[in-house]
Design a protein around this motif. Structure first.
Motif, PDB file in Angstrom:
ATOM      1  N   LYS A 170      -0.489 -25.777 110.289  1.00  0.00           N
ATOM      2  CA  LYS A 170      -1.113 -25.341 110.892  1.00  0.00           C
ATOM      3  C   LYS A 170       0.019 -25.636 112.161  1.00  0.00           C
ATOM      4  N   ARG A 171      -0.183 -24.694 113.491  1.00  0.00           N
ATOM      5  CA  ARG A 171       1.294 -24.602 114.687  1.00  0.00           C
ATOM      6  C   ARG A 171       0.716 -25.691 115.701  1.00  0.00           C
ATOM      7  N   GLN A 172      -0.274 -25.646 115.624  1.00  0.00           N
ATOM      8  CA  GLN A 172      -0.281 -26.930 116.923  1.00  0.00           C
ATOM      9  C   GLN A 172      -0.232 -28.509 115.908  1.00  0.00           C
ATOM     10  N   HIS A 173       0.102 -29.010 114.812  1.00  0.00           N
ATOM     11  CA  HIS A 173       0.434 -29.650 113.858  1.00  0.00           C
ATOM     12  C   HIS A 173       1.551 -29.660 113.814  1.00  0.00           C
ATOM     13  N   ARG A 174       2.775 -28.800 113.908  1.00  0.00           N
ATOM     14  CA  ARG A 174       4.314 -28.798 113.621  1.00  0.00           C
ATOM     15  C   ARG A 174       4.819 -29.888 114.242  1.00  0.00           C
ATOM     16  N   LYS A 175       6.360 -30.140 113.386  1.00  0.00           N
ATOM     17  CA  LYS A 175       6.971 -31.190 114.165  1.00  0.00           C
ATOM     18  C   LYS A 175       6.888 -32.363 114.496  1.00  0.00           C
ATOM     19  N   LYS A 176       5.519 -32.336 112.782  1.00  0.00           N
ATOM     20  CA  LYS A 176       5.659 -34.476 113.231  1.00  0.00           C
ATOM     21  C   LYS A 176       5.685 -34.404 111.927  1.00  0.00           C
ATOM     22  N   GLY A 177       7.017 -33.882 111.147  1.00  0.00           N
ATOM     23  CA  GLY A 177       6.844 -34.329 109.990  1.00  0.00           C
ATOM     24  C   GLY A 177       5.844 -33.846 108.724  1.00  0.00           C
ATOM     25  N   LEU A 178       5.524 -33.490 109.198  1.00  0.00           N
ATOM     26  CA  LEU A 178       4.008 -32.806 107.789  1.00  0.00           C
ATOM     27  C   LEU A 178       4.588 -32.316 106.354  1.00  0.00           C
ATOM     28  N   ALA A 179       5.662 -30.963 106.860  1.00  0.00           N
ATOM     29  CA  ALA A 179       5.579 -30.715 105.881  1.00  0.00           C
ATOM     30  C   ALA A 179       7.207 -30.571 104.928  1.00  0.00           C
ATOM     31  N   PHE A 180       7.635 -31.691 105.799  1.00  0.00           N
ATOM     32  CA  PHE A 180       8.351 -33.055 104.467  1.00  0.00           C
ATOM     33  C   PHE A 180       7.732 -34.000 103.936  1.00  0.00           C
ATOM     34  N   ARG A 181       7.175 -34.675 104.389  1.00  0.00           N
ATOM     35  CA  ARG A 181       6.020 -35.184 103.736  1.00  0.00           C
ATOM     36  C   ARG A 181       5.452 -34.086 102.362  1.00  0.00           C
ATOM     37  N   LEU A 182       4.673 -33.390 102.480  1.00  0.00           N
ATOM     38  CA  LEU A 182       3.710 -32.490 102.047  1.00  0.00           C
ATOM     39  C   LEU A 182       5.329 -32.334 100.585  1.00  0.00           C
ATOM     40  N   MET A 183       6.386 -31.544 101.020  1.00  0.00           N
ATOM     41  CA  MET A 183       6.955 -31.299  99.988  1.00  0.00           C
ATOM     42  C   MET A 183       7.727 -32.462  99.197  1.00  0.00           C
ATOM     43  N   GLN A 184       7.759 -33.442  99.849  1.00  0.00           N
ATOM     44  CA  GLN A 184       8.326 -34.583  98.871  1.00  0.00           C
ATOM     45  C   GLN A 184       7.001 -35.486  98.057  1.00  0.00           C
ATOM     46  N   GLU A 185       5.974 -34.902  98.520  1.00  0.00           N
ATOM     47  CA  GLU A 185       5.026 -36.019  97.750  1.00  0.00           C
ATOM     48  C   GLU A 185       5.008 -34.921  96.337  1.00  0.00           C
ATOM     49  N   ALA A 208      14.625 -24.559 103.656  1.00  0.00           N
ATOM     50  CA  ALA A 208      15.785 -25.512 102.652  1.00  0.00           C
ATOM     51  C   ALA A 208      16.067 -25.899 103.371  1.00  0.00           C
ATOM     52  N   LYS A 209      16.332 -26.668 103.937  1.00  0.00           N
ATOM     53  CA  LYS A 209      16.760 -28.027 104.733  1.00  0.00           C
ATOM     54  C   LYS A 209      16.001 -28.605 104.076  1.00  0.00           C
ATOM     55  N   ILE A 210      14.787 -28.491 103.876  1.00  0.00           N
ATOM     56  CA  ILE A 210      13.597 -29.839 103.498  1.00  0.00           C
ATOM     57  C   ILE A 210      13.922 -29.600 102.190  1.00  0.00           C
ATOM     58  N   CYS A 211      14.750 -29.016 101.494  1.00  0.00           N
ATOM     59  CA  CYS A 211      15.200 -28.886  99.756  1.00  0.00           C
ATOM     60  C   CYS A 211      16.268 -29.933 100.543  1.00  0.00           C
ATOM     61  N   GLU A 212      17.136 -29.739 101.038  1.00  0.00           N
ATOM     62  CA  GLU A 212      18.216 -29.986 100.707  1.00  0.00           C
ATOM     63  C   GLU A 212      18.183 -32.050 101.332  1.00  0.00           C
ATOM     64  N   ARG A 213      17.075 -32.332 102.184  1.00  0.00           N
ATOM     65  CA  ARG A 213      17.204 -33.733 102.204  1.00  0.00           C
ATOM     66  C   ARG A 213      15.728 -33.836 101.579  1.00  0.00           C
ATOM     67  N   LEU A 214      15.335 -33.672 100.259  1.00  0.00           N
ATOM     68  CA  LEU A 214      14.914 -34.082  98.777  1.00  0.00           C
ATOM     69  C   LEU A 214      15.974 -34.986  98.014  1.00  0.00           C
ATOM     70  N   GLY A 215      17.147 -34.072  98.246  1.00  0.00           N
ATOM     71  CA  GLY A 215      18.436 -34.212  97.181  1.00  0.00           C
ATOM     72  C   GLY A 215      18.435 -33.103  96.357  1.00  0.00           C
ATOM     73  N   MET A 216      17.636 -31.934  96.483  1.00  0.00           N
ATOM     74  CA  MET A 216      17.477 -30.447  95.225  1.00  0.00           C
ATOM     75  C   MET A 216      18.650 -29.851  95.373  1.00  0.00           C
ATOM     76  N   GLN A 217      19.212 -29.495  94.437  1.00  0.00           N
ATOM     77  CA  GLN A 217      20.355 -28.854  93.942  1.00  0.00           C
ATOM     78  C   GLN A 217      20.304 -27.452  94.403  1.00  0.00           C
ATOM     79  N   LYS A 218      21.043 -25.939  95.069  1.00  0.00           N
ATOM     80  CA  LYS A 218      20.852 -25.173  95.377  1.00  0.00           C
ATOM     81  C   LYS A 218      21.575 -24.150  93.978  1.00  0.00           C
ATOM     82  N   VAL A 219      20.706 -23.232  93.707  1.00  0.00           N
ATOM     83  CA  VAL A 219      21.245 -22.905  92.464  1.00  0.00           C
ATOM     84  C   VAL A 219      21.619 -20.829  92.483  1.00  0.00           C
ATOM     85  N   ALA A 220      20.843 -20.499  92.807  1.00  0.00           N
ATOM     86  CA  ALA A 220      21.064 -19.385  93.754  1.00  0.00           C
ATOM     87  C   ALA A 220      21.242 -18.339  94.757  1.00  0.00           C
ATOM     88  N   GLU A 221      21.527 -18.068  95.319  1.00  0.00           N
ATOM     89  CA  GLU A 221      20.483 -17.054  96.428  1.00  0.00           C
ATOM     90  C   GLU A 221      20.577 -15.847  96.481  1.00  0.00           C
TER      91      GLU A 221
END
Length: 279
Positions: A170-185, A208-221
């Motif tokens: 949700k827009r009002q809950h963004r920029k608090k690290g929630l997207a990263f935490r959701l993808m990490q979990e 894409a930036k979250i995937c990079e932070r999580l150590g995932m490898q880019k295999v296609a674009e």
């Protein structure tokens, strides 16, 4: 950071308070204590979704996903029964995680994950034939093309791939690290569930930036300008900085999770040695 980890660090900090000559070490360890406090005081928790959550997840998806996801927004696709049914099929597989507010229990974000098989793109192509809305049909055909493009099933010799399919907050809950935490979990859930390959098609630069932070490898674009319709015109024209879809994967999720745990244990051991040295 786990509560046990935090307790150990606080004990070490307590011992260092009696040794002024080790103030530099206290400052270094305070980094970890601040992180622990931030996580403990976070007003959100990440939990696995159940069937009772599906309607609320769809409601949040309608509010937060359609207007912001580059491919959907570019085609101006509104919430619709076909996309809802597709999301529900993914949720029914049991791998969806939600972010809940601790105070009222409301769902403020979700990561819908699913198990993808080699025959799924063909199913999407057949289903798209019965869709009257041309833009929705284009989107589903693109999803089928996107799933087949890296051909991870054949290249990696696996029958199932864990896919992080829909991410929204949700827009009002963004920029608090929630997207990263959701993808990490979600990544950890996929590894713990025994999937040999984890995948995420990052349609936005933020994902894409979250995937990079999580150590995932880019295999296609796939640049958006290269995916054309029958008139040789680009199907998508999303706003900058979204220039294409980047496919990321983790081909050894169990090993990488184990390596992360070993590194955590090594850090704990090092902290214990520091405690013994200065007490």
């Amino acid at each position: 950071m786990s509560p046990i980890f935090g307790n150990i660090i606080f004990k070490i900090l307590g011992n260092f308070q009696h040794h002024e000559k080790h103030s530099h070490a206290r400052r270094l360890l305070s980094i970890f204590s601040r992180k622990s406090k931030i996580e403990e005081t976070s007003p959100y928790i990440i939990v696995r979704a159940n069937t009772k959550d599906y309607d609320q997840i769809l409601k949040v998806m309608h509010e937060s996903y359609y207007a912001n996801e580059p491919t959907v927004a570019s085609l101006k696709i509104p919430p619709n029964p076909f996309m809802d049914e597709r999301a529900l099929r993914a949720m029914a597989k049991g791998y969806t995680l939600v972010a809940r507010c601790k105070h009222n229990g409301c769902i403020v974000g979700a990561c819908i994950n699913e198990a993808a098989h080699p025959w799924d793109p063909e199913i999407d192509e057949k289903l798209s034939c019965g869709i009257e809305n041309e833009n929705i049909k284009k989107l589903i055909m693109f999803y089928a093309y996107l799933m087949k493009a890296p051909d991870l099933w054949r290249c990696l010799g696996v029958g199932t791939v864990y896919e992080m399919a829909y991410l929204f907050v949700k827009r009002q809950h963004r920029k608090k690290g929630l997207a990263f935490r959701l993808m990490q979990e979600s990544k950890t859930l996929g590894a713990d569930s025994g999937f040999p390959v984890l995948r995420c098609d990052a349609t936005s630069v933020h994902t894409a930036k979250i995937c990079e932070r999580l150590g995932m490898q880019k295999v296609a674009e796939i640049p958006y300008c290269s995916y054309l319709d029958h008139n040789l015109e680009p199907v998508f024209n999303p706003p900058w900085p979204h220039e294409g879809v980047q496919t990321f994967c983790d081909c050894a999720p169990q090993y990488n999770e184990l390596k992360k745990k070993i590194q955590t244990r090594k850090s704990l051991f090092s902290l214990e040695k520091s405690k013994d040295k200065y007490t």
